[in-house]
Design an enzyme around this catalytic site. Structure first.
Site, PDB file in Angstrom:
ATOM      1  N   PRO A 165     -17.931 -22.436 -10.637  1.00  0.00           N
ATOM      2  CA  PRO A 165     -18.235 -22.289  -9.202  1.00  0.00           C
ATOM      3  C   PRO A 165     -19.610 -22.878  -8.854  1.00  0.00           C
ATOM      4  O   PRO A 165     -19.826 -23.341  -7.726  1.00  0.00           O
ATOM      5  CB  PRO A 165     -18.231 -20.770  -8.987  1.00  0.00           C
ATOM      6  CG  PRO A 165     -18.426 -20.171 -10.336  1.00  0.00           C
ATOM      7  CD  PRO A 165     -17.848 -21.140 -11.318  1.00  0.00           C
ATOM      8  N   TYR A 194       0.833  -1.221   0.000  1.00  0.00           N
ATOM      9  CA  TYR A 194       0.000   0.000   0.000  1.00  0.00           C
ATOM     10  C   TYR A 194       0.861   1.262   0.000  1.00  0.00           C
ATOM     11  O   TYR A 194       0.449   2.299  -0.501  1.00  0.00           O
ATOM     12  CB  TYR A 194      -0.965  -0.005   1.201  1.00  0.00           C
ATOM     13  CG  TYR A 194      -2.163  -0.890   0.951  1.00  0.00           C
ATOM     14  CD1 TYR A 194      -3.323  -0.373   0.379  1.00  0.00           C
ATOM     15  CD2 TYR A 194      -2.128  -2.242   1.250  1.00  0.00           C
ATOM     16  CE1 TYR A 194      -4.417  -1.185   0.127  1.00  0.00           C
ATOM     17  CE2 TYR A 194      -3.217  -3.063   0.998  1.00  0.00           C
ATOM     18  CZ  TYR A 194      -4.354  -2.529   0.440  1.00  0.00           C
ATOM     19  OH  TYR A 194      -5.434  -3.327   0.171  1.00  0.00           O
ATOM     20  N   GLU A 230      -7.603  -7.110   5.286  1.00  0.00           N
ATOM     21  CA  GLU A 230      -6.874  -8.202   4.616  1.00  0.00           C
ATOM     22  C   GLU A 230      -6.027  -8.998   5.616  1.00  0.00           C
ATOM     23  O   GLU A 230      -5.922 -10.224   5.506  1.00  0.00           O
ATOM     24  CB  GLU A 230      -6.039  -7.642   3.449  1.00  0.00           C
ATOM     25  CG  GLU A 230      -6.961  -7.263   2.289  1.00  0.00           C
ATOM     26  CD  GLU A 230      -6.418  -6.232   1.317  1.00  0.00           C
ATOM     27  OE1 GLU A 230      -5.192  -6.075   1.214  1.00  0.00           O
ATOM     28  OE2 GLU A 230      -7.248  -5.553   0.656  1.00  0.00           O
TER      29      GLU A 230
HETATM   30  C1  HEM Z   1      -6.450   1.800  -1.573  1.00  0.00           C
HETATM   31  C2  HEM Z   1      -5.802   1.015  -2.357  1.00  0.00           C
HETATM   32  C3  HEM Z   1      -6.401   0.017  -3.327  1.00  0.00           C
HETATM   33  C4  HEM Z   1      -7.628  -0.024  -3.894  1.00  0.00           C
HETATM   34  C5  HEM Z   1      -8.802   0.916  -3.699  1.00  0.00           C
HETATM   35  C6  HEM Z   1      -7.646  -1.178  -4.757  1.00  0.00           C
HETATM   36  C7  HEM Z   1      -8.724  -1.572  -5.513  1.00  0.00           C
HETATM   37  C8  HEM Z   1      -8.758  -2.680  -6.317  1.00  0.00           C
HETATM   38  C9  HEM Z   1      -9.891  -3.113  -7.086  1.00  0.00           C
HETATM   39  C10 HEM Z   1     -11.240  -2.407  -7.142  1.00  0.00           C
HETATM   40  C11 HEM Z   1      -9.542  -4.261  -7.722  1.00  0.00           C
HETATM   41  C12 HEM Z   1     -10.407  -5.104  -8.642  1.00  0.00           C
HETATM   42  C13 HEM Z   1     -11.052  -6.170  -7.815  1.00  0.00           C
HETATM   43  C14 HEM Z   1     -11.699  -7.240  -8.637  1.00  0.00           C
HETATM   44  O1  HEM Z   1     -11.051  -7.785  -9.509  1.00  0.00           O
HETATM   45  O2  HEM Z   1     -12.840  -7.538  -8.375  1.00  0.00           O
HETATM   46  C15 HEM Z   1      -8.182  -4.562  -7.353  1.00  0.00           C
HETATM   47  C16 HEM Z   1      -7.463  -5.640  -7.812  1.00  0.00           C
HETATM   48  C17 HEM Z   1      -6.117  -5.759  -7.672  1.00  0.00           C
HETATM   49  N1  HEM Z   1      -5.313  -5.005  -6.875  1.00  0.00           N
HETATM   50 FE1  HEM Z   1      -5.881  -3.488  -5.724  1.00  0.00          FE
HETATM   51  N2  HEM Z   1      -6.442  -1.819  -4.696  1.00  0.00           N
HETATM   52  C18 HEM Z   1      -5.646  -1.101  -3.841  1.00  0.00           C
HETATM   53  C19 HEM Z   1      -4.351  -1.411  -3.492  1.00  0.00           C
HETATM   54  C20 HEM Z   1      -3.590  -2.367  -4.099  1.00  0.00           C
HETATM   55  C21 HEM Z   1      -2.203  -2.623  -3.794  1.00  0.00           C
HETATM   56  C22 HEM Z   1      -1.432  -1.911  -2.716  1.00  0.00           C
HETATM   57  C23 HEM Z   1      -1.788  -3.597  -4.634  1.00  0.00           C
HETATM   58  C24 HEM Z   1      -0.414  -4.209  -4.722  1.00  0.00           C
HETATM   59  C25 HEM Z   1       0.571  -3.744  -5.381  1.00  0.00           C
HETATM   60  C26 HEM Z   1      -2.918  -3.975  -5.450  1.00  0.00           C
HETATM   61  C27 HEM Z   1      -2.904  -4.949  -6.412  1.00  0.00           C
HETATM   62  C28 HEM Z   1      -4.023  -5.420  -7.041  1.00  0.00           C
HETATM   63  C29 HEM Z   1      -3.991  -6.534  -7.978  1.00  0.00           C
HETATM   64  C30 HEM Z   1      -2.750  -7.277  -8.440  1.00  0.00           C
HETATM   65  C31 HEM Z   1      -5.307  -6.731  -8.368  1.00  0.00           C
HETATM   66  C32 HEM Z   1      -5.821  -7.756  -9.377  1.00  0.00           C
HETATM   67  C33 HEM Z   1      -5.513  -7.156 -10.711  1.00  0.00           C
HETATM   68  C34 HEM Z   1      -5.696  -8.039 -11.848  1.00  0.00           C
HETATM   69  O3  HEM Z   1      -5.902  -9.229 -11.671  1.00  0.00           O
HETATM   70  O4  HEM Z   1      -5.582  -7.501 -12.920  1.00  0.00           O
HETATM   71  N3  HEM Z   1      -3.986  -3.210  -5.092  1.00  0.00           N
HETATM   72  N4  HEM Z   1      -7.722  -3.593  -6.495  1.00  0.00           N
END
Ligand code: HEM
Ligand SMILES: Cc1cc2nc3c(=O)[nH]c(=O)nc-3n(C[C@H](O)[C@H](O)[C@H](O)COP(=O)(O)OP(=O)(O)OC[C@H]3O[C@@H](n4cnc5c(N)ncnc54)[C@H](O)[C@@H]3O)c2cc1C
Length: 403
Positions: free
Chosen positions: A279, A94, A136
């Site tokens: 699923p 984060y 988490e």
């Molecule tokens: C406040 C911070 C964050 C928010 C609001 C956020 C929000 C989100 C959202 C809305 C998704 C899509 C969820 C879904 O697939 O249903 C997601 C996926 C993901 N997030 Fe975050 N996230 C945050 C921080 C982070 C951090 C710190 C990381 C790590 C570097 C990260 C890595 C990822 C990855 C790898 C995915 C899946 C992406 C994919 O498969 O393409 N996120 N996040």
């Protein structure tokens, strides 16, 4: 956060939304430039089709917009948290994302980005980051407390590879350490990670577990995503189909996901499109194994019999269990349409007269492409289903926000 800080953040959200593509493009470019190792964590396929760019940054903007009453967004945070823990995202990540997101906000706002404004955005981001990483951490804690549970990546061996249809193949995954595996809630997924030589990167993808929990192995059933030129073929699904054979190792993360079968006594209708059945099969098999008497109706749509995986297994379940019914739609015509319970065309709930009753006390579980979910959810509500009893999962970043 002070009231002034909240007002400043809220005032800039519409502008940042309007320039969402600039913001997210900036953000990911920076993130991967300074932390190229994170390319092994993100789905670089989603980076291509820009779905993920939108998901992360837009979620931050939605949070900022609702900063006076953030509780409205807490419900979706569990789904995101489940995806994050499945990808081994940790609290320290984060800090990295925050640094690049805040720098990108500054760059997009240009001269309008005063020091006070950036300080306000920093406070807003870290408030959200604390809530998310706290949640988490709790999910990770629950994972290690389970018998056979773990966090992060664990090596599994492919013991069996079974062709289920012309485009869907199942992989039976066993832990190489010989230990136990964690049980899961029917409907949950695992992430599978492979090395892709063409990218020189590790790449994770999610796959729903397509059996009931059995304590010994996880089975996933993967559709080979072939595309017509100029869109390239799906990277991991093709690698699994063409290069991963019995005896090979893959990294697996522990089961996660919030699209799960709810306890209860109400009848259930499962509606799936194509490989979206995975699923739901886990849910159906779990109900059968538990001896449940709940009425189950399965409605499935796919192109034709060749691509129809698990057809015989579900036919058998329907024959053996009076409380389980199945209806199948094939979008191309063929001799199979002569069978009872088979229909021509795309899944269309309006076509049922007495065969399937849509009622307010029934639970509905939908899985398939976004358009499929959208259409069937709207039809269900129109035909009398209770919206609060409709659950769905999209096989990609959650882009649907259906009320
Ligand atoms: C406040 C911070 C964050 C928010 C609001 C956020 C929000 C989100 C959202 C809305 C998704 C899509 C969820 C879904 O697939 O249903 C997601 C996926 C993901 N997030 Fe975050 N996230 C945050 C921080 C982070 C951090 C710190 C990381 C790590 C570097 C990260 C890595 C990822 C990855 C790898 C995915 C899946 C992406 C994919 O498969 O393409 N996120 N996040
Ligand atoms: C919770 C969840 C559960 C899932 N369960 C299953 C399951 O049980 N079975 C299953 O088969 N899948 C499942 N999926 C989908 C799976 O995770 C993968 O997304 C899928 O296998 C495709 O991955 P890939 O690496 O093959 O394709 P990617 O390389 O990620 O590409 C994704 C799609 O984008 C297209 N594409 C690639 N590049 C471009 C471009 N430049 N422009 C436009 N389009 C492009 C590809 O052709 C492909 O169709 C699930 C997903 C989620 C989120």
């Amino acid at each position: 956060m002070t009231t002034e800080q909240k007002e400043m953040v809220k005032a800039t959200v519409p502008y940042l939304r309007e320039h969402g593509v600039a913001l997210t493009t900036h953000f990911y470019k920076r993130l991967f430039e300074f932390n190229p190792d994170l390319k092994n964590v993100f789905n670089m396929g989603n980076q291509q089709n820009s779905k993920q760019q939108t998901a992360l940054a837009m979620a931050v903007l939605a949070y900022a917009e609702n900063i006076d009453h953030p509780e409205v967004l807490l419900a979706v945070l569990d789904g995101i948290g489940q995806k994050h823990i499945s990808l081994n995202i940790r609290a320290e990540h984060y800090l990295i994302v925050g640094e690049h997101l805040l720098a990108s906000i500054g760059e997009v706002l240009g001269e309008g980005a005063t020091e006070d404004l950036l300080k306000s955005w920093e406070a807003a981001y870290f408030q959200l980051a604390d809530i998310m990483s706290g949640h988490e951490l709790e999910l990770y804690r629950q994972q290690v407390q389970k018998k056979g549970g773990w966090t992060g990546w664990r090596p599994f061996i492919v013991k069996d590879k079974v062709r289920e249809s012309s485009e869907i193949t199942s992989f039976y995954l066993y832990p190489t350490d010989g230990g136990k595996i964690a049980d899961f809630a029917p409907g949950q997924y695992i992430s599978v990670r492979l090395f892709l030589p063409e990218l020189n990167l590790l790449q994770p993808r999610q796959y729903s577990i397509s059996t009931a929990p059995n304590g010994i192995y996880y089975r996933i059933s993967v559709k080979k995503e072939t595309s017509t030129h100029p869109t390239p073929d799906g990277m991991i699904s093709n690698r699994l189909h063409d290069f991963v054979s019995e005896g090979q190792l893959v990294d697996v993360s522990a089961p996660a996901g919030s699209f799960t079968l709810k306890d209860g006594v109400h009848p259930i209708v499962f509606i799936s499109g194509g490989v979206g059945q995975t699923p739901l099969i886990s849910m159906m098999e779990s109900l059968i194994n538990s001896g449940s008497e709940r009425k189950q109706t399965w409605i499935h749509g796919c192109r034709d019999q060749n691509v129809h995986a698990f057809r015989e297994m579900i036919e058998l379940w329907a024959t053996e269990h009076d409380h389980l019914e199945r209806h199948v739609f094939y979008s191309t015509t063929g001799h199979e349409l002569n069978k009872e319970g088979h229909y021509e065309g795309w899944v269309d709930l309006n076509r049922f007269r007495t065969e399937v009753q849509i009622t307010a006390d029934t639970e509905y579980y939908l899985c398939g492409p976004a358009g499929f979910i959208e259409k069937n959810l709207r039809d269900l509500v129109k035909l009398g289903a209770d919206r609060s009893r409709i659950y769905f999962e999209e096989f990609g970043p959650q882009t649907l926000h259906l009320n």
